[in-house]
Design an enzyme around this catalytic site. Structure first.
Site, PDB file in Angstrom:
ATOM      1  N   GLU A 166      16.694  41.289  19.472  1.00 56.67           N
ATOM      2  CA  GLU A 166      17.656  42.380  19.297  1.00 56.67           C
ATOM      3  C   GLU A 166      17.217  43.619  20.079  1.00 56.67           C
ATOM      4  OE1 GLU A 166      19.622  41.570  14.938  1.00 56.67           O
ATOM      5  OE2 GLU A 166      17.519  42.106  14.981  1.00 56.67           O
ATOM      6  N   TYR A 167      15.906  43.884  20.055  1.00 52.23           N
ATOM      7  CA  TYR A 167      15.383  45.017  20.820  1.00 52.23           C
ATOM      8  C   TYR A 167      15.704  44.831  22.301  1.00 52.23           C
ATOM      9  CZ  TYR A 167      12.206  48.187  23.184  1.00 52.23           C
ATOM     10  OH  TYR A 167      11.700  49.151  24.018  1.00 52.23           O
ATOM     11  N   ASP A 168      15.435  43.630  22.818  1.00 51.16           N
ATOM     12  CA  ASP A 168      15.704  43.352  24.237  1.00 51.16           C
ATOM     13  C   ASP A 168      17.175  43.571  24.579  1.00 51.16           C
ATOM     14  OD1 ASP A 168      13.118  42.730  24.714  1.00 51.16           O
ATOM     15  OD2 ASP A 168      13.403  40.553  24.890  1.00 51.16           O
ATOM     16  N   GLU A 183       4.951  26.168  30.947  1.00 54.36           N
ATOM     17  CA  GLU A 183       3.840  26.216  29.989  1.00 54.36           C
ATOM     18  C   GLU A 183       4.198  27.113  28.800  1.00 54.36           C
ATOM     19  OE1 GLU A 183       1.135  29.481  32.272  1.00 54.36           O
ATOM     20  OE2 GLU A 183       1.594  27.618  33.313  1.00 54.36           O
ATOM     21  N   LYS A 200       4.462  30.175  26.205  1.00 58.70           N
ATOM     22  CA  LYS A 200       4.287  31.629  26.259  1.00 58.70           C
ATOM     23  C   LYS A 200       3.544  32.023  24.994  1.00 58.70           C
ATOM     24  CE  LYS A 200       6.809  35.995  26.813  1.00 58.70           C
ATOM     25  NZ  LYS A 200       5.610  36.714  26.461  1.00 58.70           N
ATOM     26  N   ASP A 250       1.674  34.040  22.132  1.00 52.77           N
ATOM     27  CA  ASP A 250       1.952  35.311  21.482  1.00 52.77           C
ATOM     28  C   ASP A 250       0.638  35.918  21.004  1.00 52.77           C
ATOM     29  OD1 ASP A 250       3.389  37.380  20.540  1.00 52.77           O
ATOM     30  OD2 ASP A 250       4.266  36.321  18.831  1.00 52.77           O
ATOM     31  N   ARG A 293      -4.656  44.291  29.001  1.00 53.71           N
ATOM     32  CA  ARG A 293      -3.636  44.546  30.011  1.00 53.71           C
ATOM     33  C   ARG A 293      -3.424  46.049  30.197  1.00 53.71           C
ATOM     34  NH1 ARG A 293       1.781  45.590  30.066  1.00 53.71           N
ATOM     35  NH2 ARG A 293       2.833  44.949  31.962  1.00 53.71           N
ATOM     36  N   TYR A 339      -3.953  31.422  32.036  1.00 51.79           N
ATOM     37  CA  TYR A 339      -2.690  30.916  32.569  1.00 51.79           C
ATOM     38  C   TYR A 339      -2.410  31.347  34.004  1.00 51.79           C
ATOM     39  CZ  TYR A 339      -1.168  35.412  30.591  1.00 51.79           C
ATOM     40  OH  TYR A 339      -1.066  36.726  30.248  1.00 51.79           O
ATOM     41  N   LYS A 362       7.156  28.905  36.000  1.00 49.94           N
ATOM     42  CA  LYS A 362       6.594  29.464  37.227  1.00 49.94           C
ATOM     43  C   LYS A 362       6.924  28.553  38.399  1.00 49.94           C
ATOM     44  CE  LYS A 362       2.834  31.506  34.618  1.00 49.94           C
ATOM     45  NZ  LYS A 362       1.455  31.401  34.172  1.00 49.94           N
ATOM     46  N   LYS A 410      12.638  32.860  26.181  1.00 52.21           N
ATOM     47  CA  LYS A 410      12.284  33.279  24.823  1.00 52.21           C
ATOM     48  C   LYS A 410      12.967  32.392  23.798  1.00 52.21           C
ATOM     49  CE  LYS A 410      10.578  36.931  23.848  1.00 52.21           C
ATOM     50  NZ  LYS A 410      10.186  38.281  24.049  1.00 52.21           N
ATOM     51  N   CYS A 428      24.837  31.578 -19.289  1.00 49.04           N
ATOM     52  CA  CYS A 428      25.178  30.729 -18.147  1.00 49.04           C
ATOM     53  C   CYS A 428      26.432  31.287 -17.471  1.00 49.04           C
ATOM     54  CB  CYS A 428      25.433  29.300 -18.621  1.00 49.04           C
ATOM     55  SG  CYS A 428      26.062  28.247 -17.294  1.00 49.04           S
ATOM     56  N   CYS A 438      29.286  28.328 -18.230  1.00 45.88           N
ATOM     57  CA  CYS A 438      29.759  27.970 -19.575  1.00 45.88           C
ATOM     58  C   CYS A 438      29.435  29.031 -20.627  1.00 45.88           C
ATOM     59  CB  CYS A 438      29.189  26.616 -19.992  1.00 45.88           C
ATOM     60  SG  CYS A 438      27.430  26.702 -20.395  1.00 45.88           S
ATOM     61  N   CYS A 486      20.248  26.674 -18.486  1.00 44.42           N
ATOM     62  CA  CYS A 486      21.370  26.510 -19.392  1.00 44.42           C
ATOM     63  C   CYS A 486      21.143  25.146 -20.027  1.00 44.42           C
ATOM     64  CB  CYS A 486      22.679  26.532 -18.599  1.00 44.42           C
ATOM     65  SG  CYS A 486      24.074  25.893 -19.536  1.00 44.42           S
ATOM     66  N   CYS A 501      27.801  21.534 -19.832  1.00 43.94           N
ATOM     67  CA  CYS A 501      28.178  22.628 -18.932  1.00 43.94           C
ATOM     68  C   CYS A 501      28.791  22.037 -17.667  1.00 43.94           C
ATOM     69  CB  CYS A 501      26.946  23.454 -18.596  1.00 43.94           C
ATOM     70  SG  CYS A 501      27.181  24.618 -17.240  1.00 43.94           S
TER      71      CYS A 501
HETATM   72  S1  IVH Z   1       2.178  34.755  33.385  1.00 39.69           S
HETATM   73  C1  IVH Z   1       2.686  37.751  36.699  1.00 39.69           C
HETATM   74  N1  IVH Z   1       1.964  32.922  31.556  1.00 39.69           N
HETATM   75  O1  IVH Z   1       3.630  37.302  28.360  1.00 39.69           O
HETATM   76  C2  IVH Z   1       2.945  36.852  35.547  1.00 39.69           C
HETATM   77  N2  IVH Z   1       2.180  35.173  30.871  1.00 39.69           N
HETATM   78  O2  IVH Z   1       5.973  39.003  28.470  1.00 39.69           O
HETATM   79  C3  IVH Z   1       2.056  37.178  34.456  1.00 39.69           C
HETATM   80  N3  IVH Z   1       2.108  35.483  28.436  1.00 39.69           N
HETATM   81  O3  IVH Z   1       2.028  40.033  29.829  1.00 39.69           O
HETATM   82  C4  IVH Z   1       2.298  36.477  33.244  1.00 39.69           C
HETATM   83  N4  IVH Z   1       1.836  33.356  27.921  1.00 39.69           N
HETATM   84  O4  IVH Z   1       0.656  38.518  28.271  1.00 39.69           O
HETATM   85  C5  IVH Z   1       2.109  34.230  31.814  1.00 39.69           C
HETATM   86  N5  IVH Z   1       1.733  31.188  30.023  1.00 39.69           N
HETATM   87  C6  IVH Z   1       1.861  32.485  30.283  1.00 39.69           C
HETATM   88  C7  IVH Z   1       1.912  33.443  29.265  1.00 39.69           C
HETATM   89  C8  IVH Z   1       2.083  34.785  29.596  1.00 39.69           C
HETATM   90  C9  IVH Z   1       1.938  34.594  27.454  1.00 39.69           C
HETATM   91  C10 IVH Z   1       2.284  36.917  28.212  1.00 39.69           C
HETATM   92  C11 IVH Z   1       1.513  37.806  29.130  1.00 39.69           C
HETATM   93  C12 IVH Z   1       2.512  38.744  29.737  1.00 39.69           C
HETATM   94  C13 IVH Z   1       3.637  38.647  28.768  1.00 39.69           C
HETATM   95  C14 IVH Z   1       4.942  39.015  29.413  1.00 39.69           C
END
Ligand code: IVH
Length: 711
Positions: free
Chosen positions: A59-61, A140, A142, A144, A163, A253, A325, A349, A443, A446, A461, A466
């Site tokens: 929602e934020y995005d 691959e 993502k 968290d 970062r 990664y 990628k 996402k 209830c 009934c 009940c 009932c």
């Molecule tokens: S690549 C230049 N690979 O997601 C590309 N990022 O929303 C750099 N993240 O800041 C990111 N899993 O902390 C890459 N398999 C993955 C990842 C990953 C998590 C994070 C990363 C990045 C953030 C962006």
């Protein structure tokens, strides 16, 4: 809650505006543009400062994108302090900051197949490829967690940083050195590499997180909110022992860059991201190779992403999407970068598991055994791709312990196959008009007064007649677990009930299929199918019948245990407590409930009707106990007691015989092995004597045989 930049009124206003704009985008105006910025800043404060967001990342995005496109369409209204102008950052003054050797960019987001296809088109354009060309992608997880950059020089880990704002990060080398999945030394030299920067993510396994929190709870320490914050917090403590205590893992990664001793970039013209990952894996780094797939085109990418979206919960670490990628490094180079993200990668996402909504009202539903379940009706929200408008509140204690009120804004979660539940009410957004949820005293169907056993969570009940219960019991009766009447189901029970055709379980066996065939949506064929399914169910083993009666606590297992011990279901009328509890694993509570059920004349009448309509009430082969203890004194024998017993009641005798391995039967026939005779034995004795095949014992002989001889 003093010293907060946002008053409760403002918070409520911003929350309501957010929901409003998510439903219908903002109308463009200079004022609105400022307001959207304010609202986004509020959400950033909830997320980053309070660590307690009130809307989902998705929602934020969406709101952020609205602001971006408003600004693009009306640059004259753009504010210098707009959230779009911020470079996101986790910098504090706790640590020394260091400049990354290359900026650590972010990722662009995608949410569906369409977004991924347009990303693919863009990649092809940037590489001067035709629209029907296929680009190979590496896909691959993502992760968290918290992103990190680690630098090796001369094979040694020399520096690690968070970062930060992407250009500079916080130097956390000593903390990173406690992470076992990051080697302190790696043989880059053999490939001619003098210096390399690797990017990756530090995070905690979900299971480990649960353990850490369980330990903290036992020690009375405050609990960590989630694995992500536990990991990022752990990276940025001043005491590396604290980092070590959190068992943080790190996945690499990306090979940021690699250079030789003269500062020349070490490249491989035909290199790929996947090959880089293999290389780092061979040096001892942890790379997500188990989940990475090299896909031959974008359609394969899409399938792989949805496959992982469905099973994300099974992964031992929290993942919030997949990262796609371009595999060829040459093509990556050609695609290039924006100031914010590479054009050769995108995040897919997963749909949010959590969302906020408003609790509109509470319905109290009556279950098949009369348990009252409060169900929250909420403003419909999208959760992990499904619209949710009802959420169970389980029971009164659940409501009280979380202090959930009518009108509350609530955080709802639906993770994987788990049914949606309310995580918590957002107390800060209360207006004061929210109301305590009153649990009914009677209830709702009934009006019978409700009771709650001290050991149980639910109010019940106890009126067996009932209407709500009658209906739920019929739904259970036809269900797969019980009589398994194929194609009947909840919908037909409700429909036939509404038509006045069903009043109790017996009615299920006297339906008029001519009338059913005439119903809309039915027809001769489907009515006939239903009739056949009902006929088939009549022959079920009695363990199914017992389970189908909806007797409190009488589940599948106990039904099976009892079915193995009775010849005919109606014999249970005469069983007393001792007789039940003599069966291993049958407890007194369920036994009392069964006894009470078989004491009710209405129930007996209903059962007799069912039997007359052809429902099987006799023990079948499937009901007979599979394994009789072979060493039990009466193993495999059938037994019958007659006449009045002196040393024990009839029920006690039968219970003892059962635990000695015998099966009690009710009539003298060629099947009978043993007849135990008390005083004034009558026709049964005469008949057994006439048969000549039956062993006849006195009461004392019986006790001797089972090793319980009385003096
Ligand atoms: S690549 C230049 N690979 O997601 C590309 N990022 O929303 C750099 N993240 O800041 C990111 N899993 O902390 C890459 N398999 C993955 C990842 C990953 C998590 C994070 C990363 C990045 C953030 C962006």
């Amino acid at each position: 809650m003093t010293n907060q930049p946002y008053t409760p009124e403002i918070q409520r206003q911003y929350f309501d505006l957010s929901k409003q704009w998510l439903a219908k985008p903002v109308t463009p105006s200079a004022d609105h543009l400022i307001l959207v910025g304010d609202v986004l800043r509020y959400h950033e404060w909830r997320y980053y400062v309070q660590n307690d967001p009130v809307i989902s990342d998705y929602e934020y995005d969406q709101l952020y994108k609205q602001l971006e496109s408003l600004e693009a369409a009306h640059p004259q209204w753009k504010q210098p302090d707009s959230p779009t102008q911020r470079v996101s950052s986790d910098l504090t003054d706790l640590f020394r900051t260091v400049v990354h050797l290359r900026p650590m960019l972010s990722l662009d987001n995608s949410y569906n197949a369409e977004d991924l296809r347009s990303f693919d088109e863009q990649v092809k354009k940037l590489n001067f490829l035709s629209a029907d060309a296929e680009v190979v992608y590496s896909v691959e997880p993502k992760f968290d967690g918290g992103s990190i950059a680690v630098v090796y020089e001369n094979d040694l880990l020399v520096r690690a940083a968070t970062r930060g704002n992407g250009v500079e990060g916080e130097e956390i080398t000593n903390n990173i050195k406690t992470i076992r999945s990051i080697p302190l030394k790696a043989d880059f030299g053999k490939s001619g590499i003098y210096r390399a920067e690797l990017r990756g993510e530090a995070l905690i396994a979900k299971e480990k997180f649960r353990k850490i929190n369980a330990e903290r709870e036992a020690e009375g320490l405050p609990l960590f909110a989630n694995p992500r914050n536990t990991a990022t917090g752990g990276l940025r403590t001043k005491d590396p022992r604290e980092t070590a205590a959190r068992s943080i893992d790190a996945f690499i990664y990306q090979l940021g860059f690699a250079e030789d001793p003269t500062g020349r970039i070490v490249t491989d013209d035909h290199g790929s991201h996947a090959a880089n990952m293999d290389f780092l894996g061979s040096l001892g780094f942890r790379v997500p190779s188990d989940v990475t797939r090299v896909c031959q085109n974008i359609e394969e990418v899409i399938r792989y992403c949805s496959e992982w979206e469905a099973k994300r919960e099974s992964y031992p670490y929290e993942i919030d999407g997949m990262v796609i990628k371009v595999n060829s490094l040459e093509m990556q180079e050609r695609a290039g970068y924006t100031s914010h993200h590479p054009r050769w990668a995108i995040a897919f996402k997963f749909k949010a598991k959590q969302a906020t909504s408003t609790l509109l009202h509470v319905e109290f539903q009556v279950g098949k055994i009369g348990s009252i379940t409060p169900v929250a009706k909420i403003e419909p929200v999208q959760l992990a791709g499904v619209t949710v408008s009802s959420v169970s509140l389980h029971n009164e204690d659940f409501i009280r312990s979380r202090d959930i009120r009518l009108g509350d804004k609530v955080l709802v979660e639906r993770a994987g196959d788990v049914i949606p539940y309310i995580v918590k009410p957002l107390e800060e957004l209360r207006t004061g008009s929210e109301q305590v949820i009153e649990f009914p005293k009677n209830c709702p169907v009934c009006q019978h007064p409700l009771f709650r056993e001290p050991e149980e969570a639910a109010w019940r009940c106890v009126n067996y007649q009932c209407e709500a219960q009658v209906l739920q019991r019929m739904i259970h009766h036809v269900s797969k677990d019980a009589m398994d009447i194929e194609g009947f189901g909840r919908a037909n029970v409700e429909r036939f009930y509404a038509l006045g055709w069903l009043h109790n379980l017996a009615d299920i066996y006297r339906l008029d299929y001519g009338k059913i065939a005439a119903l809309e949506g039915f027809g001769k064929k489907s009515a006939e199918n239903l009739r056949e399914a009902v006929e088939k169910a009549k022959n079920n083993p009695i363990k199914r019948l017992l389970h189908s009666l909806s007797i409190h606590h009488l589940g599948k297992r106990v039904s099976e245990l009892i079915a193995a011990e009775v010849d005919h279901v109606l014999e249970l009328k005469d069983w007393d407590l001792d007789r039940f509890v003599a069966i291993k694993d049958v407890g007194p509570v369920v036994s009392q409930n069964i006894i009470a059920f078989f004491k009710q004349p209405d129930n007996i009448r209903m059962l007799e009707e069912m039997e007359a309509l052809g429902v099987n009430f006799k023990q079948t082969d499937q009901d007979r106990a599979k394994a009789v203890a072979v060493d039990a004194p009466l193993a495999g024998k059938t037994i019958l007691f007659t006449g009045s017993l002196e040393h024990m009641t009839r029920n006690e005798a039968q219970a003892m015989a059962a635990s000695a391995g015998a099966k009690n039967i009710s009539a003298v026939s060629g099947n009978l092995d043993v007849l135990v005779v008390g005083e004034n034995a009558g026709s049964k004795l005469t008949k057994a004597q006439a048969l000549g095949t039956v062993t006849i014992w006195t009461e004392l002989e019986f006790l001797q045989q089972i090793g319980k001889e009385k003096p």
